[in-house]
Design a protein around this motif. Structure first.
Motif, mmCIF file in Angstrom:
data_model
loop_
_atom_site.group_PDB
_atom_site.id
_atom_site.type_symbol
_atom_site.label_atom_id
_atom_site.label_comp_id
_atom_site.label_asym_id
_atom_site.label_seq_id
_atom_site.Cartn_x
_atom_site.Cartn_y
_atom_site.Cartn_z
ATOM 1 N N ALA A 84 0.828 -1.209 0.000
ATOM 2 C CA ALA A 84 0.000 0.000 0.000
ATOM 3 C C ALA A 84 0.861 1.257 0.000
ATOM 4 N N ASP A 85 1.515 1.514 -1.139
ATOM 5 C CA ASP A 85 2.443 2.645 -1.194
ATOM 6 C C ASP A 85 1.728 3.989 -1.100
ATOM 7 N N TYR A 86 0.540 4.117 -1.669
ATOM 8 C CA TYR A 86 -0.190 5.374 -1.541
ATOM 9 C C TYR A 86 -0.565 5.661 -0.086
ATOM 10 N N GLN A 87 -0.850 4.609 0.677
ATOM 11 C CA GLN A 87 -1.307 4.812 2.051
ATOM 12 C C GLN A 87 -0.179 5.187 3.003
ATOM 13 N N MET A 134 -12.364 4.491 -5.608
ATOM 14 C CA MET A 134 -12.586 5.249 -4.378
ATOM 15 C C MET A 134 -13.573 6.398 -4.595
ATOM 16 N N LEU A 135 -13.656 6.958 -5.799
ATOM 17 C CA LEU A 135 -14.548 8.097 -6.037
ATOM 18 C C LEU A 135 -16.025 7.723 -5.866
ATOM 19 N N THR A 151 -10.745 3.579 14.383
ATOM 20 C CA THR A 151 -9.379 3.346 13.928
ATOM 21 C C THR A 151 -8.778 4.628 13.377
ATOM 22 N N VAL A 152 -9.571 5.393 12.634
ATOM 23 C CA VAL A 152 -9.092 6.675 12.120
ATOM 24 C C VAL A 152 -8.797 7.627 13.273
ATOM 25 N N LYS A 153 -9.672 7.655 14.273
ATOM 26 C CA LYS A 153 -9.443 8.504 15.446
ATOM 27 C C LYS A 153 -8.108 8.163 16.113
ATOM 28 N N ASP A 154 -7.851 6.868 16.262
ATOM 29 C CA ASP A 154 -6.617 6.438 16.914
ATOM 30 C C ASP A 154 -5.403 6.815 16.077
ATOM 31 N N THR A 170 -10.108 9.489 4.209
ATOM 32 C CA THR A 170 -10.528 8.579 3.143
ATOM 33 C C THR A 170 -9.865 7.206 3.252
ATOM 34 N N TYR A 171 -8.995 7.049 4.229
ATOM 35 C CA TYR A 171 -8.259 5.799 4.418
ATOM 36 C C TYR A 171 -9.183 4.574 4.465
ATOM 37 N N PRO A 172 -10.281 4.580 5.247
ATOM 38 C CA PRO A 172 -11.152 3.401 5.263
ATOM 39 C C PRO A 172 -11.799 3.127 3.909
#
Length: 371
Positions: A84-87, A134-135, A151-154, A170-172
């Protein structure tokens, strides 16, 4: 491998007695059912899993997820492994040493037994159609849903940045695109990742309801919870690349011995396994047990009152013996960079074919297939 997601791999979904939104106990029960189904018919499952290329993989990764990927692969489950290089950019400003870290991941995968003939290893950036999903997926979730994802909060609270970018929110949804581009119906995760799976299930369900016309375009993937216990780092905190407290798969015997020698223990001489009151000692016992295929209690009984030095000696010998064949394979693969490039090139091609077919299906369902 058949790269047509409409004809290969899993059924549209895997039926089960559990509701769409799972708590941990229900997810654990569902995972037990799934393990039985995998043994009976592994070909009905398609797994998406992967890692961010931010450094070498370590023993926490190995016993937490990596060895399970090889197990599923060897059982006959179809595997997609995303680098996951973009992430990488979700929690940092730039992606440092990206090419090197991608190569390190491929080396680690091959060394532990991921077979590129049976598992598709690919990178985000090489599969445009995956990222394009993703769009429309973003239109299926609300800002409130993304804001309250625990998870995003953490991740935000532990970020090294003073302010996080929109990519974090937008990660999830990007993870949902990872899973659904290949019609993945099984995702091995830890408990902390369950909210991401629920968002993916919601996106799949909403897309099917809004655009499917009675047909399930996407499966609603199941979480396969790992039973692996948590290994602590050498400083007694969570094992992590960024904390420099981990033993990497690429570490040699001397480095491994040095790291374990400096590992935190306690002042009690008699060695016992008690994770609640002796977490550091217990983690070392667990590590030795995993490497020797024994229980940590058995390891503790052998050491008895010999103290922390004997414990660390036992752990060092166990880890070095266990990792020896993995390290040997890693060294061999490292001498053939052309094979590493070929592995990634072929994996990217297979992933692109799957993603292109899925995106075409999405465009048709959304009535936007006009060119």
């Amino acid at each position: 491998m058949n790269t047509n997601p409409q004809t290969a791999g899993p059924d549209a979904s895997v039926s089960g007695p559990f509701p769409d939104t799972l708590g941990v106990s229900a997810a654990q029960a569902r995972s037990a059912v799934l393990e039985e189904l995998i043994l009976k018919d592994p070909g009905r499952f398609r797994v998406l899993t992967g890692d961010r290329p931010t450094g070498r993989l370590h023993l926490g990764h190995y016993f937490g997820t990596l060895h399970n990927r090889v197990r599923l692969q060897d059982l006959g489950v179809e595997m997609f492994v995303v680098i996951a290089d973009y992430q990488v950019l979700t929690d940092r400003d730039v992606a440092d040493n990206l090419t090197g870290y991608v190569e390190e991941l491929v080396l680690d995968y091959l060394a532990i037994g991921v077979d590129p003939a049976r598992s598709t290893i690919f990178t985000h950036s090489a599969v445009p159609a995956l990222n394009q999903l993703m769009l429309p997926f973003l239109s299926l979730v609300s800002v409130a849903e993304l804001n309250r994802n625990p998870t995003v909060k953490d991740e935000i609270s532990n970020s090294r940045q003073s302010a996080v970018s929109g990519l974090m929110f937008t990660y999830p949804v990007h993870q949902a695109a990872d899973i659904l581009f290949c019609k993945g119906n099984l995702v091995p995760v830890g408990q902390d990742q369950l909210p991401h799976i629920e968002i993916t299930r919601a996106i799949a369900r909403r897309f099917n309801d809004r655009y499917g016309g009675g047909t399930a375009v996407f499966p609603q993937p199941d979480a396969l919870l790992s039973s692996a216990a948590l290994l602590l780092g050498t400083d007694g905190t969570k094992m992590s690349k960024s904390r420099r407290n981990a033993i990497t798969l690429a570490a040699d015997e001397d480095e491994t011995a040095r790291l374990i020698k400096g590992a935190k223990t306690d002042s009690e001489r008699h060695i016992t396994y008690d994770p609640s009151t002796r977490p550091e000692v217990s983690s070392l016992l667990l590590l030795a047990g995993l490497c020797q295929n024994r229980t940590p209690q058995q390891v503790a009984a052998d050491i008895g009152s010999a103290g922390a030095a004997a414990l660390k000696k036992t752990v060092t010998e166990a880890v070095n013996e266990y990792l020896a064949p993995i390290r040997a394979r890693r060294t061999e693969y490292a001498q053939d960079p052309a094979f590493l490039r070929q592995t990634l090139h072929e994996g990217n091609e297979r992933a692109r074919a799957v993603a292109d077919a899925t995106l075409a299906e999405v465009r048709a369902a959304m009535n936007s297939h006009y060119y």
